[in-house]
Design an enzyme around this catalytic site. Sequence first.
Site, PDB file in Angstrom:
ATOM      1  N   PHE A   1      61.657  -3.349 -13.897  1.00 47.83           N
ATOM      2  CA  PHE A   1      60.481  -4.119 -14.322  1.00 47.83           C
ATOM      3  C   PHE A   1      60.822  -5.606 -14.449  1.00 47.83           C
ATOM      4  CE2 PHE A   1      57.403  -5.836 -17.327  1.00 47.83           C
ATOM      5  CZ  PHE A   1      56.230  -5.418 -16.715  1.00 47.83           C
TER       6      PHE A   1
ATOM      7  N   ASP B   1      54.674  -2.357  -5.431  1.00 45.32           N
ATOM      8  CA  ASP B   1      55.526  -1.408  -6.157  1.00 45.32           C
ATOM      9  C   ASP B   1      55.362  -0.036  -5.493  1.00 45.32           C
ATOM     10  OD1 ASP B   1      57.020  -0.239  -8.198  1.00 45.32           O
ATOM     11  OD2 ASP B   1      55.407  -0.243  -9.641  1.00 45.32           O
TER      12      ASP B   1
ATOM     13  N   GLU C   1      50.031 -11.406  -2.445  1.00 42.94           N
ATOM     14  CA  GLU C   1      50.189 -10.530  -3.610  1.00 42.94           C
ATOM     15  C   GLU C   1      51.514 -10.854  -4.304  1.00 42.94           C
ATOM     16  OE1 GLU C   1      49.180  -8.955  -5.992  1.00 42.94           O
ATOM     17  OE2 GLU C   1      48.558  -6.952  -5.383  1.00 42.94           O
ATOM     18  N   ASP C   2      51.596 -10.569  -5.600  1.00 45.69           N
ATOM     19  CA  ASP C   2      52.839 -10.839  -6.323  1.00 45.69           C
ATOM     20  C   ASP C   2      53.909  -9.790  -6.041  1.00 45.69           C
ATOM     21  OD1 ASP C   2      51.418  -8.856  -7.660  1.00 45.69           O
ATOM     22  OD2 ASP C   2      51.643  -9.712  -9.654  1.00 45.69           O
TER      23      ASP C   2
ATOM     24  N   ARG D   1      53.731 -15.053 -17.660  1.00 41.95           N
ATOM     25  CA  ARG D   1      53.308 -15.495 -16.320  1.00 41.95           C
ATOM     26  C   ARG D   1      53.761 -16.914 -16.005  1.00 41.95           C
ATOM     27  NH1 ARG D   1      49.784 -11.667 -14.425  1.00 41.95           N
ATOM     28  NH2 ARG D   1      48.301 -10.755 -15.892  1.00 41.95           N
TER      29      ARG D   1
HETATM   30  P1  5GP Z   1      51.401  -0.712  -7.041  1.00 39.93           P
HETATM   31  O1  5GP Z   1      50.016  -0.207  -6.783  1.00 39.93           O
HETATM   32  O2  5GP Z   1      52.094  -1.254  -5.805  1.00 39.93           O
HETATM   33  O3  5GP Z   1      52.239   0.321  -7.731  1.00 39.93           O
HETATM   34  O4  5GP Z   1      51.268  -1.804  -8.138  1.00 39.93           O
HETATM   35  C1  5GP Z   1      51.160  -3.141  -7.927  1.00 39.93           C
HETATM   36  C2  5GP Z   1      50.855  -3.821  -9.237  1.00 39.93           C
HETATM   37  O5  5GP Z   1      51.622  -3.278 -10.321  1.00 39.93           O
HETATM   38  C3  5GP Z   1      51.256  -5.280  -9.142  1.00 39.93           C
HETATM   39  O6  5GP Z   1      50.215  -6.077  -8.631  1.00 39.93           O
HETATM   40  C4  5GP Z   1      51.604  -5.599 -10.588  1.00 39.93           C
HETATM   41  O7  5GP Z   1      50.450  -5.957 -11.278  1.00 39.93           O
HETATM   42  C5  5GP Z   1      52.118  -4.286 -11.161  1.00 39.93           C
HETATM   43  N1  5GP Z   1      53.596  -4.217 -11.166  1.00 39.93           N
HETATM   44  C6  5GP Z   1      54.380  -3.408 -10.427  1.00 39.93           C
HETATM   45  N2  5GP Z   1      55.681  -3.610 -10.695  1.00 39.93           N
HETATM   46  C7  5GP Z   1      55.727  -4.592 -11.629  1.00 39.93           C
HETATM   47  C8  5GP Z   1      56.821  -5.251 -12.301  1.00 39.93           C
HETATM   48  O8  5GP Z   1      58.019  -4.992 -12.120  1.00 39.93           O
HETATM   49  N3  5GP Z   1      56.453  -6.214 -13.189  1.00 39.93           N
HETATM   50  C9  5GP Z   1      55.161  -6.550 -13.449  1.00 39.93           C
HETATM   51  N4  5GP Z   1      54.945  -7.521 -14.336  1.00 39.93           N
HETATM   52  N5  5GP Z   1      54.120  -5.949 -12.835  1.00 39.93           N
HETATM   53  C10 5GP Z   1      54.404  -4.975 -11.927  1.00 39.93           C
END
Ligand code: 5GP
Length: 176
Positions: A153, A104, A100-101, A166
């Site tokens: 962010f 959050d 996963e990238d 990206r």
């Molecule tokens: P979570 O469910 O953990 O809150 O969200 C994960 C997803 O939110 C990630 O796969 C990504 O798509 C998006 N996301 C969360 N933080 C960031 C950030 O700082 N930058 C970007 N570009 N996407 C984020």
Amino acid sequence: MINILDKTFVPFISQEKIEHRIAELASLITKDYEGCCPVFIVVLNGSFLFASELVKKIPLSCEINFIRLSSYSQTTSTGTVREIIGMDENIQGRDVIIIEDIVDTGLTMSQLLNKIKALEPKSVEVATLLHKPEALKTPVNMRYVGFEIANRFVVGYGLDYDGIGRNLDAIYVLAE
Ligand code: 5GP
């Protein structure tokens, strides 16, 4: 400093640092999975660069499956449910590593882990390039974490802002 759409971003993690850290994660995974044939599940779109840099440094026999999570979401008592698209590998009894990238709030990963675990793999671990510990709302067991970052962010190295950014070869953070 770079501008994407209406926002300004500043350098945060250099390409050299990212690639050095990914090489470290690759060595750990190679050691931990010696003698195994793991299945990598790559969560598109954001993790495409991380995944390609990581798997090419892991000299194990392995399979790679690309998935997406549906943007369609259904509201239930437990919140939104996103479906897995493209899970065509049979992972029953297999050692799975989700790539996963960024984790959050952890809500996406915890839902994904539940869905993957229901397919009865032998084991499942998470490799994420970035993690924001302060933003976590639900506990997620992440074995391989590239960088723990502040709750800000970021874009680049696979991550986008409204579809753009990206392809940046480093990670940038929204200017304060
Ligand atoms: P979570 O469910 O953990 O809150 O969200 C994960 C997803 O939110 C990630 O796969 C990504 O798509 C998006 N996301 C969360 N933080 C960031 C950030 O700082 N930058 C970007 N570009 N996407 C984020």
